[in-house]
Design a protein around this motif. Structure first.
Motif, PDB file in Angstrom:
ATOM      1  N   ARG A  46     -45.881 -89.000  -0.477  1.00  0.00           N
ATOM      2  CA  ARG A  46     -47.091 -89.814  -0.445  1.00  0.00           C
ATOM      3  C   ARG A  46     -46.725 -91.288  -0.297  1.00  0.00           C
ATOM      4  N   ALA A  47     -47.633 -92.047   0.297  1.00  0.00           N
ATOM      5  CA  ALA A  47     -47.393 -93.479   0.468  1.00  0.00           C
ATOM      6  C   ALA A  47     -47.153 -94.148  -0.880  1.00  0.00           C
ATOM      7  N   GLY A  48     -47.905 -93.711  -1.896  1.00  0.00           N
ATOM      8  CA  GLY A  48     -47.750 -94.307  -3.224  1.00  0.00           C
ATOM      9  C   GLY A  48     -46.378 -94.067  -3.815  1.00  0.00           C
ATOM     10  N   ALA A  49     -45.791 -92.902  -3.530  1.00  0.00           N
ATOM     11  CA  ALA A  49     -44.454 -92.603  -4.041  1.00  0.00           C
ATOM     12  C   ALA A  49     -43.405 -93.425  -3.318  1.00  0.00           C
ATOM     13  N   ILE A  50     -43.599 -93.614  -2.014  1.00  0.00           N
ATOM     14  CA  ILE A  50     -42.635 -94.389  -1.234  1.00  0.00           C
ATOM     15  C   ILE A  50     -42.616 -95.842  -1.681  1.00  0.00           C
ATOM     16  N   ALA A  51     -43.800 -96.399  -1.955  1.00  0.00           N
ATOM     17  CA  ALA A  51     -43.912 -97.822  -2.297  1.00  0.00           C
ATOM     18  C   ALA A  51     -43.899 -98.082  -3.794  1.00  0.00           C
ATOM     19  N   SER A  52     -43.732 -97.042  -4.590  1.00  0.00           N
ATOM     20  CA  SER A  52     -43.824 -97.200  -6.045  1.00  0.00           C
ATOM     21  C   SER A  52     -42.780 -98.175  -6.578  1.00  0.00           C
ATOM     22  N   THR A  53     -43.190 -98.944  -7.585  1.00  0.00           N
ATOM     23  CA  THR A  53     -42.250 -99.849  -8.255  1.00  0.00           C
ATOM     24  C   THR A  53     -41.679 -99.233  -9.535  1.00  0.00           C
ATOM     25  N   ALA A  54     -42.083 -98.002  -9.841  1.00  0.00           N
ATOM     26  CA  ALA A  54     -41.537 -97.319 -11.014  1.00  0.00           C
ATOM     27  C   ALA A  54     -40.042 -97.083 -10.812  1.00  0.00           C
ATOM     28  N   GLN A  58     -38.160 -95.445  -7.503  1.00  0.00           N
ATOM     29  CA  GLN A  58     -37.284 -96.269  -6.673  1.00  0.00           C
ATOM     30  C   GLN A  58     -35.886 -95.662  -6.596  1.00  0.00           C
ATOM     31  N   ARG A  59     -35.427 -95.120  -7.717  1.00  0.00           N
ATOM     32  CA  ARG A  59     -34.100 -94.483  -7.733  1.00  0.00           C
ATOM     33  C   ARG A  59     -34.071 -93.272  -6.813  1.00  0.00           C
ATOM     34  N   ASP A  60     -35.129 -92.451  -6.870  1.00  0.00           N
ATOM     35  CA  ASP A  60     -35.167 -91.261  -6.041  1.00  0.00           C
ATOM     36  C   ASP A  60     -35.245 -91.618  -4.558  1.00  0.00           C
ATOM     37  N   VAL A  61     -36.088 -92.588  -4.209  1.00  0.00           N
ATOM     38  CA  VAL A  61     -36.208 -93.000  -2.809  1.00  0.00           C
ATOM     39  C   VAL A  61     -34.878 -93.549  -2.298  1.00  0.00           C
TER      40      VAL A  61
END
Length: 313
Positions: A46-54, A58-61
């Protein structure tokens, strides 16, 4: 990429999701795909997961990018079947690793998109119990949706399917929200009875075994494949905890009638739905000796090892 269902090896692979199961699947599919000429691995996020600041996202991306996995933006809830089919059409294999948080309609929606895209090979999100044995009308209504997906896949012959049954994620036994193991109070709350059995497998082992099944020769197709890290009773769970942690554990039985009463009082509670199903004991456990990992002598983490590695000290 070709949509010829006679292809012998998965090469253009899309994994849906990068969560608790998705990340182990991604890591292991990438590792095995290196031995397949011309292979590529992508992940739908999801776009939210790609751009997440969590930090965890971020580590997973970052790890996904470091693995050389292409990130494809898509949303199983917001996108239409046509839109998902358009995304899936670029791949010869789609593996669903999103879990059930997307809602009751999503498993069928994704399956319909896979068939519309004429994906040669589809691994639906069914990493769990044996829905056929449980049957329709169980306390967990999403299981009926999963049976609908099985019926759809079995009714056609253009897309090969592979269903991987894993039992419960092993760590879920110990999640405070599950209630099965209450570590602060040294208590095991048995669902149904102390003799009720449950099959458990770690997400890490599921990732390893999914990659092995994906690239197995002869090719696995139109089959339910069973895995098991361990199959135990709740009584054996208490005994293992006592032996490894060297302290007594109280045993409490949550009977089926009591769990059904709790669910009736809170019918939308997902945890209570799961407790009631697992307490009934149907389709939630199978012999480890008959599993894919046992037949192929692939080592997996058993309950005792998990407790030693995660709870001691």
């Amino acid at each position: 990429m070709t949509n010829d269902s006679s292809i012998r090896t998965s090469r253009d692979i899309l994994i849906i999701g990068a969560g608790e199961l998705g990340m182990p699947v991604i890591r292991n599919v990438v590792r095995r795909a290196k031995d397949v000429e011309g292979s590529s691995v992508s992940v739908l996020l999801r776009a939210g997961a790609i751009a997440s600041t969590a930090p965890d996202k971020q580590r997973d991306v970052a790890e996904i990018k470091n693995l050389g996995v292409k990130i494809v933006e898509g949303d199983l809830v917001k996108n239409t079947v046509d839109e998902l089919a358009s995304l899936f059409a670029d791949y010869d294999t789609v593996i669903g690793c999103t879990g059930i948080t997307a809602g009751l309609e999503t498993p069928m929606k994704v399956a319909e998109a896979a068939l519309q895209a004429r994906v040669p090979r589809y691994f639906p999100w069914q990493f769990g119990v044996d829905f056929d044995v449980i049957g329709r009308g169980s306390p967990q209504d999403i299981f009926d949706s999963q049976l609908d997906v099985r019926d759809l896949l079995r009714s056609q012959d253009q897309t090969e399917w592979v269903i991987i049954s894993t039992g419960m994620f092993m760590n879920y036994l110990f999640e405070p929200g599950s209630g099965m193991v209450d570590l602060p109070n040294d208590t095991v709350n048995a669902l149904g009875s102390l003799e009720t059995a449950v099959t458990v497998t770690t997400p890490e082992d599921i990732g390893v075994l999914t990659a092995d099944i994906l690239f197995a020769e002869p090719r696995i197709r139109n089959e339910i494949v069973y895995l098991a890290g361990d199959t135990i009773t709740y009584g054996a769970l208490a005994e293992t905890l006592e032996t490894v942690l060297e302290r007594p554990f109280r045993r409490v039985v949550w009977t089926v009638p009591s769990l059904l009463d709790e669910l009736a009082a809170d019918p939308d509670n997902m945890t209570r739905k799961y407790r009631a199903v697992f307490a009934q004991g149907r389709g939630v456990a199978w012999a480890k000796d008959d599993t894919y990992n046992a037949r192929h002598a692939i080592p997996v983490t058993g309950l005792r090892q998990w407790v030693e590695e995660n709870l001691v000290g």
